[in-house]
Design a protein around this motif. Structure first.
Motif, PDB file in Angstrom:
ATOM      1  N   PHE A 151       0.638  -1.192   0.139  1.00 26.68           N
ATOM      2  CA  PHE A 151      -0.220  -0.002  -0.132  1.00 26.68           C
ATOM      3  C   PHE A 151       0.769   1.048   0.161  1.00 26.68           C
ATOM      4  O   PHE A 151       1.290   2.204  -0.353  1.00 26.68           O
ATOM      5  N   LYS A 152       2.010   0.951   1.161  1.00 31.03           N
ATOM      6  CA  LYS A 152       2.794   2.238   1.255  1.00 31.03           C
ATOM      7  C   LYS A 152       3.492   2.185  -0.557  1.00 31.03           C
ATOM      8  O   LYS A 152       3.768   3.715  -0.986  1.00 31.03           O
ATOM      9  N   GLN A 153       3.973   1.255  -0.343  1.00 31.86           N
ATOM     10  CA  GLN A 153       4.760   1.462  -2.191  1.00 31.86           C
ATOM     11  C   GLN A 153       4.067   2.200  -3.341  1.00 31.86           C
ATOM     12  O   GLN A 153       3.904   3.200  -3.933  1.00 31.86           O
ATOM     13  N   THR A 154       2.777   1.843  -3.428  1.00 31.82           N
ATOM     14  CA  THR A 154       1.723   2.226  -4.152  1.00 31.82           C
ATOM     15  C   THR A 154       1.381   3.509  -4.244  1.00 31.82           C
ATOM     16  O   THR A 154       1.693   4.605  -4.932  1.00 31.82           O
ATOM     17  N   LYS A 155       1.455   3.858  -3.065  1.00 27.60           N
ATOM     18  CA  LYS A 155       1.210   5.990  -2.261  1.00 27.60           C
ATOM     19  C   LYS A 155       2.587   6.446  -3.590  1.00 27.60           C
ATOM     20  O   LYS A 155       2.787   7.605  -3.810  1.00 27.60           O
ATOM     21  N   ALA A 156       3.772   5.992  -3.020  1.00 24.34           N
ATOM     22  CA  ALA A 156       5.216   6.636  -3.082  1.00 24.34           C
ATOM     23  C   ALA A 156       5.117   6.611  -4.275  1.00 24.34           C
ATOM     24  O   ALA A 156       5.916   7.898  -5.131  1.00 24.34           O
ATOM     25  N   GLY A 197     -11.048  11.497  -2.523  1.00 23.75           N
ATOM     26  CA  GLY A 197      -9.518  10.780  -1.754  1.00 23.75           C
ATOM     27  C   GLY A 197      -7.993  11.604  -2.414  1.00 23.75           C
ATOM     28  O   GLY A 197      -8.644  12.528  -3.399  1.00 23.75           O
ATOM     29  N   ARG A 198      -7.603  12.176  -1.373  1.00 19.48           N
ATOM     30  CA  ARG A 198      -6.217  12.709  -1.747  1.00 19.48           C
ATOM     31  C   ARG A 198      -4.801  12.566  -1.497  1.00 19.48           C
ATOM     32  O   ARG A 198      -4.694  11.150  -0.136  1.00 19.48           O
ATOM     33  N   LEU A 199      -4.162  12.422  -1.959  1.00 23.12           N
ATOM     34  CA  LEU A 199      -2.960  11.524  -2.684  1.00 23.12           C
ATOM     35  C   LEU A 199      -1.567  13.107  -1.395  1.00 23.12           C
ATOM     36  O   LEU A 199      -1.243  13.822  -2.448  1.00 23.12           O
ATOM     37  N   GLY A 207       1.778  13.349   6.393  1.00 19.31           N
ATOM     38  CA  GLY A 207       0.380  13.122   6.941  1.00 19.31           C
ATOM     39  C   GLY A 207       0.596  14.611   7.503  1.00 19.31           C
ATOM     40  O   GLY A 207      -1.349  14.764   9.069  1.00 19.31           O
ATOM     41  N   TYR A 208       0.639  16.150   6.792  1.00 20.56           N
ATOM     42  CA  TYR A 208       0.252  16.962   8.050  1.00 20.56           C
ATOM     43  C   TYR A 208      -0.877  17.482   7.743  1.00 20.56           C
ATOM     44  O   TYR A 208      -1.684  18.311   8.928  1.00 20.56           O
ATOM     45  N   TYR A 209      -1.408  17.335   6.529  1.00 19.32           N
ATOM     46  CA  TYR A 209      -3.291  18.198   6.784  1.00 19.32           C
ATOM     47  C   TYR A 209      -3.585  16.813   6.623  1.00 19.32           C
ATOM     48  O   TYR A 209      -5.062  17.510   6.934  1.00 19.32           O
ATOM     49  N   GLN A 226      -6.458   4.874  -0.114  1.00 16.01           N
ATOM     50  CA  GLN A 226      -6.807   5.428   0.817  1.00 16.01           C
ATOM     51  C   GLN A 226      -6.445   4.786   1.910  1.00 16.01           C
ATOM     52  O   GLN A 226      -7.265   3.691   2.005  1.00 16.01           O
ATOM     53  N   ASP A 227      -5.581   5.510   3.077  1.00 18.13           N
ATOM     54  CA  ASP A 227      -5.992   4.976   4.029  1.00 18.13           C
ATOM     55  C   ASP A 227      -6.631   5.247   5.344  1.00 18.13           C
ATOM     56  O   ASP A 227      -8.062   6.515   5.701  1.00 18.13           O
ATOM     57  N   THR A 228      -6.954   5.181   6.609  1.00 15.60           N
ATOM     58  CA  THR A 228      -8.881   5.328   7.519  1.00 15.60           C
ATOM     59  C   THR A 228      -8.207   6.621   8.091  1.00 15.60           C
ATOM     60  O   THR A 228      -9.560   6.746   7.801  1.00 15.60           O
ATOM     61  N   HIS A 229      -7.135   6.838   8.411  1.00 20.57           N
ATOM     62  CA  HIS A 229      -7.201   8.463   8.566  1.00 20.57           C
ATOM     63  C   HIS A 229      -6.664   9.698   7.387  1.00 20.57           C
ATOM     64  O   HIS A 229      -6.723  11.176   7.155  1.00 20.57           O
ATOM     65  N   ASP A 230      -7.201   9.236   6.114  1.00 24.48           N
ATOM     66  CA  ASP A 230      -7.055  10.059   4.922  1.00 24.48           C
ATOM     67  C   ASP A 230      -8.496  11.250   4.726  1.00 24.48           C
ATOM     68  O   ASP A 230      -9.448  10.383   4.846  1.00 24.48           O
ATOM     69  N   VAL A 231      -8.131  12.590   5.094  1.00 25.48           N
ATOM     70  CA  VAL A 231      -9.682  13.618   5.259  1.00 25.48           C
ATOM     71  C   VAL A 231      -9.837  12.872   3.666  1.00 25.48           C
ATOM     72  O   VAL A 231      -9.248  13.922   3.546  1.00 25.48           O
TER      73      VAL A 231
HETATM   74  N1  LIG Z   1      -4.533  11.402  11.583  1.00 26.69           N
HETATM   75  C1  LIG Z   1      -3.284  11.104  12.017  1.00 26.69           C
HETATM   76  N2  LIG Z   1      -2.851  10.375  13.126  1.00 26.69           N
HETATM   77  C2  LIG Z   1      -1.987   9.482  13.272  1.00 26.69           C
HETATM   78  N3  LIG Z   1      -1.027   9.170  11.900  1.00 26.69           N
HETATM   79  C3  LIG Z   1      -1.354   9.744  10.787  1.00 26.69           C
HETATM   80  C4  LIG Z   1      -2.144  10.685  10.619  1.00 26.69           C
HETATM   81  N4  LIG Z   1      -2.724  10.936   9.153  1.00 26.69           N
HETATM   82  C5  LIG Z   1      -1.827  10.515   8.843  1.00 26.69           C
HETATM   83  N5  LIG Z   1      -0.953   9.769   9.507  1.00 26.69           N
HETATM   84  C6  LIG Z   1       0.475   8.981   9.176  1.00 26.69           C
HETATM   85  O1  LIG Z   1       1.333  10.539   8.590  1.00 26.69           O
HETATM   86  C7  LIG Z   1       2.614   9.917   7.350  1.00 26.69           C
HETATM   87  C8  LIG Z   1       2.107  10.174   6.434  1.00 26.69           C
HETATM   88  O2  LIG Z   1       0.567  10.376   5.629  1.00 26.69           O
HETATM   89  P1  LIG Z   1       0.469  10.207   4.096  1.00 26.69           P
HETATM   90  O3  LIG Z   1       0.921   8.854   3.494  1.00 26.69           O
HETATM   91  O4  LIG Z   1      -1.061  10.199   4.744  1.00 26.69           O
HETATM   92  O5  LIG Z   1       0.369  11.479   4.337  1.00 26.69           O
HETATM   93  P2  LIG Z   1       0.113  12.589   2.921  1.00 26.69           P
HETATM   94  O6  LIG Z   1      -1.675  12.694   2.766  1.00 26.69           O
HETATM   95  O7  LIG Z   1      -0.109  12.124   1.810  1.00 26.69           O
HETATM   96  O8  LIG Z   1       0.914  13.959   3.068  1.00 26.69           O
HETATM   97  P3  LIG Z   1       0.492  15.384   3.710  1.00 26.69           P
HETATM   98  O9  LIG Z   1      -0.410  15.172   4.585  1.00 26.69           O
HETATM   99  O10 LIG Z   1       1.668  15.365   3.968  1.00 26.69           O
HETATM  100  O11 LIG Z   1      -0.061  15.804   2.329  1.00 26.69           O
HETATM  101  C9  LIG Z   1       1.746   8.091   7.467  1.00 26.69           C
HETATM  102  O12 LIG Z   1       2.726   7.083   8.128  1.00 26.69           O
HETATM  103  C10 LIG Z   1       0.137   8.022   8.306  1.00 26.69           C
HETATM  104  O13 LIG Z   1       0.032   7.067   9.293  1.00 26.69           O
END
Ligand SMILES: Nc1ncnc2c1ncn2[C@@H]1O[C@H](COP(=O)(O)OP(=O)(O)OP(=O)(O)O)[C@@H](O)[C@H]1O
Ligand SMILES: Nc1nc2c(c(=O)[nH]1)N(C=O)[C@@H](CNc1ccc(C(=O)N[C@@H](CCC(=O)O)C(=O)O)cc1)CN2
Length: 201
Positions: free
Chosen positions: A8-13, A141-143, A148-150, A177-182
């Protein structure tokens, strides 16, 4: 032997790398022209016109430009805040600015507000957030850049309408998409504003 990332992480990267390569190859005259078009779409949009407190990202040279949007929002009496990354990686605040002169060069090649010129706005107070992305899908969905800032920040901004902003070629039918993706509610490209399936109406 190279250590393997989970699939999953590799596909995103990989997707991130491919899209950033295209984004970084755009010509500055196209960037300028399309950014101007995006401004026009935004300024005539009711959700923008009605928003009092707007968070706008600080664009890097290969992203759709936001300086005109910041100027427009300030001229129209809106409270404008911008991302301010904290020393801890992955965490950021939204800082109120009054002028583009309140900015300085920052980490990761992204401008940052001068701390002495700004105050922090609570994320829950934001009406509209304009969000950068490496890719978006039509369901919102967002990449992002992969830090994980946003995702972390937007989970605290429950009142806000989320408007993802990117070049048209960055909009995909689906993204991993991950579960935490907004999820974004709307997307803004040079072609106009698109309502995401399941987004705010
Ligand atoms: N709400 C959260 N709580 C905890 N960990 C999070 C949260 N959101 C993202 N992460 C972690 O941060 C890392 C990056 O997440 P992700 O790949 O979704 O980033 P992104 O959305 O591409 O980045 P950005 O928001 O900076 O543009 C992952 O390891 C993820 O598990
Ligand atoms: N304009 C803008 N601001 C933004 C974002 C964005 O995508 N665009 N972000 C969206 O979440 C956050 C910053 N996220 C980032 C995470 C990682 C990298 C990064 O690794 N960049 C370089 C390395 C640069 C360096 O080390 O100097 C890279 O691409 O290799 C950049 C931004 C918050 N602010």
């Amino acid at each position: 032997m190279q250590r393997k990332m989970p699939d999953f992480k590799q596909t995103k990267a990989q997707l991130r790398q491919e899209l950033l390569k295209v984004r970084r190859s755009l010509e500055s005259k196209d960037i300028e022209r399309y950014s101007q078009l995006m401004g026009r779409h935004l300024f005539s949009w009711l959700d923008y016109q009605q928003a009092n407190r707007v968070m706008i990202y600080l664009s890097t040279p290969d992203e759709p430009g936001t300086d005109d949007m910041i100027r427009h929002a300030l001229q129209h009496g809106k409270t404008v805040c911008v991302p301010m990354m904290r020393a801890e990686y992955g965490l950021m605040d939204s800082a109120i600015i009054h002028d583009l002169a309140d900015l300085q060069p920052g980490r990761l090649g992204i401008r940052s507000p001068k701390p002495e010129r700004t105050t922090i706005l609570a994320p829950a107070k934001i009406d509209l957030a304009i969000i950068p992305g490496v890719a978006f899908d039509i369901a919102g969905g967002r990449l992002g850049m992969g830090a994980g800032y946003y995702d972390r920040f937007l989970s605290l901004a429950g009142q806000a309408v989320f408007l993802g902003m990117a070049w048209r070629f960055q909009i995909k039918p689906t993204l991993p998409q991950d579960t935490h993706d907004v999820k974004m509610h709307y997307l803004l490209t040079e072609d106009g504003i698109l309502t995401c399936r399941g987004g705010k109406m």
